[in-house]
Design a protein around this motif. Structure first.
Motif, short mmCIF file in Angstrom:
data_model
loop_
_atom_site.label_atom_id
_atom_site.label_comp_id
_atom_site.label_asym_id
_atom_site.label_seq_id
_atom_site.Cartn_x
_atom_site.Cartn_y
_atom_site.Cartn_z
N TYR A 58 0.85 -1.19 0.00
CA TYR A 58 0.00 0.00 0.00
C TYR A 58 0.89 1.24 0.00
N ARG A 59 0.27 2.39 -0.24
CA ARG A 59 0.97 3.68 -0.18
C ARG A 59 1.00 4.13 1.28
N THR A 60 2.11 4.75 1.68
CA THR A 60 2.24 5.24 3.05
C THR A 60 1.35 6.45 3.30
N SER A 61 0.79 7.03 2.25
CA SER A 61 -0.12 8.17 2.39
C SER A 61 -1.54 7.73 2.73
N ILE A 62 -1.79 6.42 2.77
CA ILE A 62 -3.09 5.88 3.17
C ILE A 62 -3.02 5.54 4.66
N PRO A 63 -3.98 6.00 5.47
CA PRO A 63 -3.94 5.68 6.91
C PRO A 63 -3.87 4.17 7.14
N HIS A 64 -2.90 3.77 7.99
CA HIS A 64 -2.70 2.34 8.24
C HIS A 64 -2.12 2.10 9.63
N THR A 65 -2.38 0.90 10.15
CA THR A 65 -1.81 0.44 11.41
C THR A 65 -2.00 -1.07 11.48
N VAL A 66 -1.39 -1.68 12.48
CA VAL A 66 -1.49 -3.13 12.67
C VAL A 66 -1.87 -3.42 14.12
N HIS A 67 -2.78 -4.38 14.31
CA HIS A 67 -3.22 -4.81 15.64
C HIS A 67 -2.98 -6.32 15.75
N ASN A 68 -2.72 -6.78 16.95
CA ASN A 68 -2.62 -8.22 17.18
C ASN A 68 -3.73 -8.64 18.13
N HIS A 69 -4.83 -9.12 17.56
CA HIS A 69 -5.95 -9.60 18.35
C HIS A 69 -5.81 -11.08 18.67
N GLY A 70 -4.73 -11.71 18.17
CA GLY A 70 -4.53 -13.14 18.37
C GLY A 70 -3.97 -13.47 19.74
N ASP A 71 -3.80 -14.77 19.99
CA ASP A 71 -3.30 -15.27 21.27
C ASP A 71 -1.79 -15.46 21.28
N ALA A 72 -1.14 -15.32 20.12
CA ALA A 72 0.31 -15.52 20.02
C ALA A 72 0.96 -14.24 19.51
N TYR A 73 2.26 -14.15 19.70
CA TYR A 73 3.01 -13.01 19.16
C TYR A 73 2.89 -12.98 17.65
N ALA A 74 2.84 -11.78 17.09
CA ALA A 74 2.88 -11.58 15.64
C ALA A 74 4.26 -11.01 15.30
N GLU A 75 4.93 -11.62 14.35
CA GLU A 75 6.22 -11.14 13.89
C GLU A 75 6.04 -10.59 12.48
N LEU A 76 6.55 -9.37 12.27
CA LEU A 76 6.30 -8.65 11.03
C LEU A 76 7.57 -7.99 10.54
N PHE A 77 7.62 -7.73 9.24
CA PHE A 77 8.61 -6.78 8.76
C PHE A 77 8.01 -5.93 7.67
N TRP A 78 8.49 -4.69 7.63
CA TRP A 78 8.02 -3.67 6.71
C TRP A 78 9.17 -3.25 5.82
#
Length: 85
Positions: A58-78
């Motif tokens: 996506y474009r960084t000019s579009i509002p965005h964020t990430v949530h972890n509603h799960g029961d385990a850690y989420a590992e991400l890279f951007w």
């Protein structure tokens, strides 16, 4: 020699954690890659549940964020190109 045209971030979200309110930064291409867990990407007010191995672009000019509603850690890279402030 430092990267000049690319930003790379690695992060981890604990269960129940979030990257905060949706935000924008510049106008570049951003790629989010999920390496573990099941985070929710909020992009322009819409939510997308992702799984390990999924990615989103996506474009960084579009509002965005990430949530972890799960029961385990989420590992991400951007990956962002070109770098933004």
């Amino acid at each position: 020699k430092p990267l000049r045209n690319l930003e790379v971030y690695v992060g981890e979200l604990a269960p129940g954690a979030s990257a905060g309110e949706a935000y924008v930064h510049g106008d570049a291409q951003e790629i989010l890659v999920v390496t573990a867990g099941s985070p929710t990407l909020e992009l322009d007010g819409k939510t997308h549940v992702l799984e390990a191995g999924d990615s989103a672009e996506y474009r960084t000019s579009i509002p965005h964020t990430v949530h972890n509603h799960g029961d385990a850690y989420a590992e991400l890279f951007w990956i962002v190109s070109p770098p933004t402030n």
